[in-house]
Design an enzyme around this catalytic site. Structure first.
Site, mmCIF file in Angstrom:
data_model
loop_
_atom_site.group_PDB
_atom_site.id
_atom_site.type_symbol
_atom_site.label_atom_id
_atom_site.label_comp_id
_atom_site.label_asym_id
_atom_site.label_seq_id
_atom_site.Cartn_x
_atom_site.Cartn_y
_atom_site.Cartn_z
ATOM 1 N N ALA A 1 35.097 56.838 43.231
ATOM 2 C CA ALA A 1 34.334 58.089 43.386
ATOM 3 C C ALA A 1 33.045 57.906 44.176
ATOM 4 C CB ALA A 1 34.022 58.686 42.015
ATOM 5 N N ALA A 2 32.958 56.821 44.944
ATOM 6 C CA ALA A 2 31.710 56.560 45.675
ATOM 7 C C ALA A 2 31.372 57.688 46.640
ATOM 8 C CB ALA A 2 31.819 55.240 46.425
ATOM 9 N N GLY A 3 32.364 58.150 47.399
ATOM 10 C CA GLY A 3 32.123 59.232 48.339
ATOM 11 C C GLY A 3 31.777 60.535 47.649
ATOM 12 N N ASP A 4 32.356 60.756 46.477
ATOM 13 C CA ASP A 4 32.056 61.974 45.728
ATOM 14 C C ASP A 4 30.627 61.933 45.181
ATOM 15 O OD1 ASP A 4 34.654 62.856 46.198
ATOM 16 O OD2 ASP A 4 35.404 61.838 44.407
#
Length: 306
Positions: free
Chosen positions: A251-254
């Protein structure tokens, strides 16, 4: 200062995650370790990310008419997310993502969209009162393009800022891109939006510049531990990443996109907002799971000052 108001239009899944030594090759079976089931979906992740960072969040989505859907709705309520415009689809299963995470935190994901694939323009139009009152609309590409186009149109009808995280990749018409105020692709997604491109920082710059020429207000290309590269009509620059021990990048991009939306909606100076978002993303990769990894405002501020 009152909290920023963010409307997130997007997907919601249940993530079934296996931690394995490495990602299997085609036809190969790899014995894994820990198995977990956690809440996920790019739209839901970004809604939770924004809520934990202090925003007042309204989520527009379709959940399945099954126990996974019921659990998702309860989870949003626990996060303080407004669910007035969630649709429970009795004819569809909740979205499911199967996720493999290797020992370096890299992942491979397959998604069965379920109810997400049935989010309609009418579902989005019903949320117009919330969009009219918000500070920014945050979108991803894990829902049908007509719903995305409608969200952009309603947002612009009321003069609202549109932030698009173009993931997973979907061909987006230039007519939609030209109405996006902030685009947050990773390197691959940025190139795919243009039908290909050169790798490396020079290639990233050229790709982002072309997206600006197509009408995007600002492009922030995320590059993992290398940070981000920002291009606007007036300038371009690189902000370095924060080097941490990654255990799961799911979920880094989120986390990044949710943080950008909150900070920009609050009126934070832009470079400061991007630095804050980079830090939020770096905290998230040190934890397993999608939504369980998303940090609170206090955690990000502590990491920034540490």
């Amino acid at each position: 200062m009152p909290p920023a108001k963010i409307v997130v239009v997007g997907s919601t899944n249940v993530d079934m995650v296996i931690k394995a030594p490495r990602i299997p090759r085609p036809g190969e079976t790899v014995l894994g370790g820990q198995f977990t089931t956690v809440a996920g979906g790019k739209g839901a992740n970004q809604a939770v990310a924004a809520a934990r960072l202090g925003a007042e969040v309204t989520f527009v989505a379709r959940v399945g008419g099954d126990p996974f859907g019921q659990q998702a709705v309860s989870g949003f309520g626990a996060e303080g997310i407004r669910t007035d415009y969630l649709v429970t689809d009795r004819e569809a299963a909740h979205g499911v993502a199967l996720i493999l995470v290797d020992q370096n935190g890299e992942n491979a994901i397959a998604v069965a969209p379920g109810a997400n694939a049935r989010l309609s323009p009418e579902d989005v139009e019903r949320a117009e009162p919330a969009i009219q009152e918000c500070d920014a609309v945050l979108l991803q590409l894990e829902i049908p393009l007509p719903a995305i186009e409608t969200a952009v149109a309603v947002a612009k009808r009321h003069g609202k800022r549109v932030i698009l995280n173009p993931a997973p990749y979907l061909a987006v018409p230039d007519a939609v891109l030209s109405q996006v105020d902030i685009l947050t692709p990773n390197e691959t997604e940025a190139e795919m939006l243009l039908g290909g491109g050169d790798a490396g920082l020079a290639g990233v710059a050229g790709t982002a510049e072309e997206l600006i020429r197509r009408g995007v207000g600002c492009v922030i290309v995320t590059m993992g531990k290398e940070g981000v590269f920002i291009v606007t009509p007036g300038e371009q620059y690189h902000l370095p990443g924060r080097h941490v021990k990654a255990v799961d990048t799911t979920a880094a991009g989120d986390a990044f996109s949710g943080a950008v939306a909150v900070c920009v909606a609050e009126g934070m100076e832009f470079r400061q907002a991007v630095r804050f978002a980079v830090c939020a993303s770096s905290v998230s990769v040190t934890r397993m799971g999608a939504q369980p990894s998303l940090p609170t405002r206090a955690e990000v501020e502590a990491a920034l000052s540490g």
